[in-house]
Scaffold this motif. Structure first.
Motif, PDB file in Angstrom:
ATOM      1  N   ILE A   7     -24.414   7.652 -68.676  1.00  0.00           N
ATOM      2  CA  ILE A   7     -23.409   6.665 -69.096  1.00  0.00           C
ATOM      3  C   ILE A   7     -22.069   7.388 -69.233  1.00  0.00           C
ATOM      4  O   ILE A   7     -21.944   8.340 -69.994  1.00  0.00           O
ATOM      5  N   ILE A   8     -21.088   6.926 -68.445  1.00  0.00           N
ATOM      6  CA  ILE A   8     -19.774   7.571 -68.484  1.00  0.00           C
ATOM      7  C   ILE A   8     -19.044   7.184 -69.766  1.00  0.00           C
ATOM      8  O   ILE A   8     -19.298   6.126 -70.348  1.00  0.00           O
ATOM      9  N   ARG A   9     -18.149   8.056 -70.204  1.00  0.00           N
ATOM     10  CA  ARG A   9     -17.461   7.862 -71.477  1.00  0.00           C
ATOM     11  C   ARG A   9     -15.990   7.503 -71.270  1.00  0.00           C
ATOM     12  O   ARG A   9     -15.422   7.718 -70.204  1.00  0.00           O
ATOM     13  N   GLU A  10     -15.396   6.969 -72.349  1.00  0.00           N
ATOM     14  CA  GLU A  10     -13.988   6.567 -72.294  1.00  0.00           C
ATOM     15  C   GLU A  10     -13.149   7.710 -71.747  1.00  0.00           C
ATOM     16  O   GLU A  10     -13.441   8.876 -71.985  1.00  0.00           O
ATOM     17  N   GLY A  11     -12.159   7.349 -70.961  1.00  0.00           N
ATOM     18  CA  GLY A  11     -11.337   8.347 -70.279  1.00  0.00           C
ATOM     19  C   GLY A  11     -11.710   8.456 -68.804  1.00  0.00           C
ATOM     20  O   GLY A  11     -10.892   8.859 -67.985  1.00  0.00           O
ATOM     21  N   HIS A  12     -12.938   8.054 -68.464  1.00  0.00           N
ATOM     22  CA  HIS A  12     -13.362   8.066 -67.056  1.00  0.00           C
ATOM     23  C   HIS A  12     -12.669   6.906 -66.336  1.00  0.00           C
ATOM     24  O   HIS A  12     -12.661   5.780 -66.819  1.00  0.00           O
ATOM     25  N   GLU A  13     -12.109   7.191 -65.178  1.00  0.00           N
ATOM     26  CA  GLU A  13     -11.305   6.182 -64.467  1.00  0.00           C
ATOM     27  C   GLU A  13     -12.075   4.915 -64.103  1.00  0.00           C
ATOM     28  O   GLU A  13     -11.504   3.825 -64.084  1.00  0.00           O
ATOM     29  N   THR A  14     -13.368   5.009 -63.835  1.00  0.00           N
ATOM     30  CA  THR A  14     -14.153   3.822 -63.446  1.00  0.00           C
ATOM     31  C   THR A  14     -14.134   2.761 -64.547  1.00  0.00           C
ATOM     32  O   THR A  14     -14.164   1.564 -64.256  1.00  0.00           O
ATOM     33  N   ARG A  16     -11.750   1.806 -66.267  1.00  0.00           N
ATOM     34  CA  ARG A  16     -10.482   1.068 -66.268  1.00  0.00           C
ATOM     35  C   ARG A  16     -10.230   0.330 -64.953  1.00  0.00           C
ATOM     36  O   ARG A  16      -9.184  -0.280 -64.772  1.00  0.00           O
ATOM     37  N   GLU A  17     -11.213   0.355 -64.054  1.00  0.00           N
ATOM     38  CA  GLU A  17     -11.074  -0.361 -62.778  1.00  0.00           C
ATOM     39  C   GLU A  17     -11.589  -1.787 -62.911  1.00  0.00           C
ATOM     40  O   GLU A  17     -12.487  -2.053 -63.712  1.00  0.00           O
ATOM     41  N   VAL A  18     -11.041  -2.682 -62.083  1.00  0.00           N
ATOM     42  CA  VAL A  18     -11.616  -4.011 -61.949  1.00  0.00           C
ATOM     43  C   VAL A  18     -12.754  -3.855 -60.937  1.00  0.00           C
ATOM     44  O   VAL A  18     -12.536  -3.424 -59.798  1.00  0.00           O
ATOM     45  N   ALA A  19     -13.967  -4.148 -61.385  1.00  0.00           N
ATOM     46  CA  ALA A  19     -15.149  -3.960 -60.540  1.00  0.00           C
ATOM     47  C   ALA A  19     -15.165  -4.961 -59.378  1.00  0.00           C
ATOM     48  O   ALA A  19     -14.594  -6.056 -59.474  1.00  0.00           O
ATOM     49  N   LYS A  20     -15.822  -4.566 -58.297  1.00  0.00           N
ATOM     50  CA  LYS A  20     -15.888  -5.393 -57.089  1.00  0.00           C
ATOM     51  C   LYS A  20     -16.998  -6.434 -57.172  1.00  0.00           C
ATOM     52  O   LYS A  20     -18.048  -6.191 -57.749  1.00  0.00           O
ATOM     53  N   GLU A  21     -16.732  -7.601 -56.556  1.00  0.00           N
ATOM     54  CA  GLU A  21     -17.748  -8.652 -56.458  1.00  0.00           C
ATOM     55  C   GLU A  21     -18.965  -8.103 -55.709  1.00  0.00           C
ATOM     56  O   GLU A  21     -18.831  -7.271 -54.813  1.00  0.00           O
ATOM     57  N   VAL A  22     -20.129  -8.603 -56.064  1.00  0.00           N
ATOM     58  CA  VAL A  22     -21.370  -8.199 -55.411  1.00  0.00           C
ATOM     59  C   VAL A  22     -21.714  -9.253 -54.359  1.00  0.00           C
ATOM     60  O   VAL A  22     -21.798 -10.441 -54.676  1.00  0.00           O
ATOM     61  N   PRO A  64     -20.221  -0.658 -64.425  1.00  0.00           N
ATOM     62  CA  PRO A  64     -19.195   0.394 -64.469  1.00  0.00           C
ATOM     63  C   PRO A  64     -19.516   1.515 -65.464  1.00  0.00           C
ATOM     64  O   PRO A  64     -19.079   2.648 -65.273  1.00  0.00           O
ATOM     65  N   GLN A  65     -20.296   1.221 -66.487  1.00  0.00           N
ATOM     66  CA  GLN A  65     -20.639   2.240 -67.479  1.00  0.00           C
ATOM     67  C   GLN A  65     -21.568   3.315 -66.909  1.00  0.00           C
ATOM     68  O   GLN A  65     -21.687   4.386 -67.489  1.00  0.00           O
ATOM     69  N   ILE A  66     -22.229   3.002 -65.791  1.00  0.00           N
ATOM     70  CA  ILE A  66     -23.046   4.027 -65.120  1.00  0.00           C
ATOM     71  C   ILE A  66     -22.359   4.435 -63.809  1.00  0.00           C
ATOM     72  O   ILE A  66     -23.005   4.860 -62.861  1.00  0.00           O
ATOM     73  N   ASN A  67     -21.041   4.251 -63.798  1.00  0.00           N
ATOM     74  CA  ASN A  67     -20.182   4.662 -62.678  1.00  0.00           C
ATOM     75  C   ASN A  67     -20.487   3.904 -61.389  1.00  0.00           C
ATOM     76  O   ASN A  67     -20.371   4.447 -60.293  1.00  0.00           O
ATOM     77  N   VAL A  68     -20.873   2.631 -61.533  1.00  0.00           N
ATOM     78  CA  VAL A  68     -21.077   1.741 -60.390  1.00  0.00           C
ATOM     79  C   VAL A  68     -20.076   0.600 -60.579  1.00  0.00           C
ATOM     80  O   VAL A  68     -20.261  -0.259 -61.432  1.00  0.00           O
ATOM     81  N   SER A  69     -18.996   0.620 -59.798  1.00  0.00           N
ATOM     82  CA  SER A  69     -17.913  -0.335 -60.000  1.00  0.00           C
ATOM     83  C   SER A  69     -18.221  -1.671 -59.305  1.00  0.00           C
ATOM     84  O   SER A  69     -17.584  -2.059 -58.337  1.00  0.00           O
ATOM     85  N   LYS A  70     -19.240  -2.354 -59.834  1.00  0.00           N
ATOM     86  CA  LYS A  70     -19.663  -3.659 -59.308  1.00  0.00           C
ATOM     87  C   LYS A  70     -19.790  -4.630 -60.463  1.00  0.00           C
ATOM     88  O   LYS A  70     -20.094  -4.245 -61.591  1.00  0.00           O
ATOM     89  N   ARG A  71     -19.593  -5.924 -60.143  1.00  0.00           N
ATOM     90  CA  ARG A  71     -19.584  -6.968 -61.166  1.00  0.00           C
ATOM     91  C   ARG A  71     -21.014  -7.383 -61.539  1.00  0.00           C
ATOM     92  O   ARG A  71     -21.494  -8.430 -61.135  1.00  0.00           O
ATOM     93  N   MET A  72     -21.666  -6.529 -62.326  1.00  0.00           N
ATOM     94  CA  MET A  72     -23.001  -6.849 -62.829  1.00  0.00           C
ATOM     95  C   MET A  72     -23.190  -6.211 -64.202  1.00  0.00           C
ATOM     96  O   MET A  72     -22.611  -5.171 -64.485  1.00  0.00           O
ATOM     97  N   LEU A 158     -16.228  -5.260 -66.728  1.00  0.00           N
ATOM     98  CA  LEU A 158     -16.070  -5.561 -65.298  1.00  0.00           C
ATOM     99  C   LEU A 158     -14.602  -5.702 -64.921  1.00  0.00           C
ATOM    100  O   LEU A 158     -14.252  -5.678 -63.740  1.00  0.00           O
ATOM    101  N   ASN A 159     -13.754  -5.853 -65.929  1.00  0.00           N
ATOM    102  CA  ASN A 159     -12.315  -6.018 -65.703  1.00  0.00           C
ATOM    103  C   ASN A 159     -11.508  -4.811 -66.175  1.00  0.00           C
ATOM    104  O   ASN A 159     -10.286  -4.896 -66.314  1.00  0.00           O
ATOM    105  N   GLY A 160     -12.193  -3.717 -66.468  1.00  0.00           N
ATOM    106  CA  GLY A 160     -11.493  -2.498 -66.880  1.00  0.00           C
ATOM    107  C   GLY A 160     -10.934  -2.548 -68.284  1.00  0.00           C
ATOM    108  O   GLY A 160     -10.007  -1.815 -68.619  1.00  0.00           O
TER     109      GLY A 160
END
Length: 184
Positions: A7-14, A16-22, A64-72, A158-160
């Protein structure tokens, strides 16, 4: 099996990204990711397994918390009446919400945040959410109380957006008029 180190921690760029639609129907890889996220929540809520693997208990986990920038995201929470809200959702979105706000009296926490951040996080008291399950079938949920807060927290990922972005910077414990306190 997802562990705390995954699980990535605060400060990781992912975060703060808007995740992509699946794309639907979901791929086997996306279904596998959701299954692992659900498994983490089940394990983290089991005292014995949680202690064995050093898991912090969680009620929700967004991709996104597991560094997968997808909307789930996956959620595993019960309301005050013991009703279970166990969902793994793809491309969730709020389709309507109350004007009225609510907040957790204990404040919010996050598996991606390793520090206590004091303050009240204002959320909509009631939300109607639409998304898709792992089969690609549409799901519509009407939520209130703790489940509404948890789903909004995960949707923010999912919206950063982090939960502390909602805390009033000048007065962290400010309570707007008619806001409903939720005990946890």
């Amino acid at each position: 099996m997802i562990l705390m180190k995954d699980i990535i921690r605060e400060g990781h760029e992912t975060l703060r990204e808007v995740a992509k639609e699946v794309p639907l129907p979901p791929s086997q890889a996306d279904i596998d990711t959701l299954n692992k996220m659900e498994e983490f929540l089940i394990n983290s809520q089991d005292d014995e397994i949680g202690e064995k693997y050093g898991l912090r208990p969680g009620v929700g986990l967004a991709a996104p918390q597991i560094n997968v920038s997808k909307r789930m995201f996956a959620v595993r929470v019960e309301d005050d009446n013991g009703k279970e809200y166990y969902y793994a959702l793809i491309n969730p979105k709020i389709v309507s919400h109350s004007v009225e706000k609510s907040y957790l009296t204990s404040g919010e926490g996050c598996l991606s945040v390793d520090r206590d951040i004091p303050g009240y996080v204002m959320r909509y008291s009631r939300v109607t959410l639409k998304g898709f399950d792992k089969n690609g079938t549409e799901v519509k949920l009407r939520l209130r109380g703790l489940p509404a807060i948890v789903f909004q927290h995960e949707l923010d990922h999912l919206n950063g957006v982090m939960f502390y972005d909602h805390i009033n910077k000048q007065d962290p414990f400010h309570i707007p008029e008619n806001a409903i306190p939720i005990e946890r």
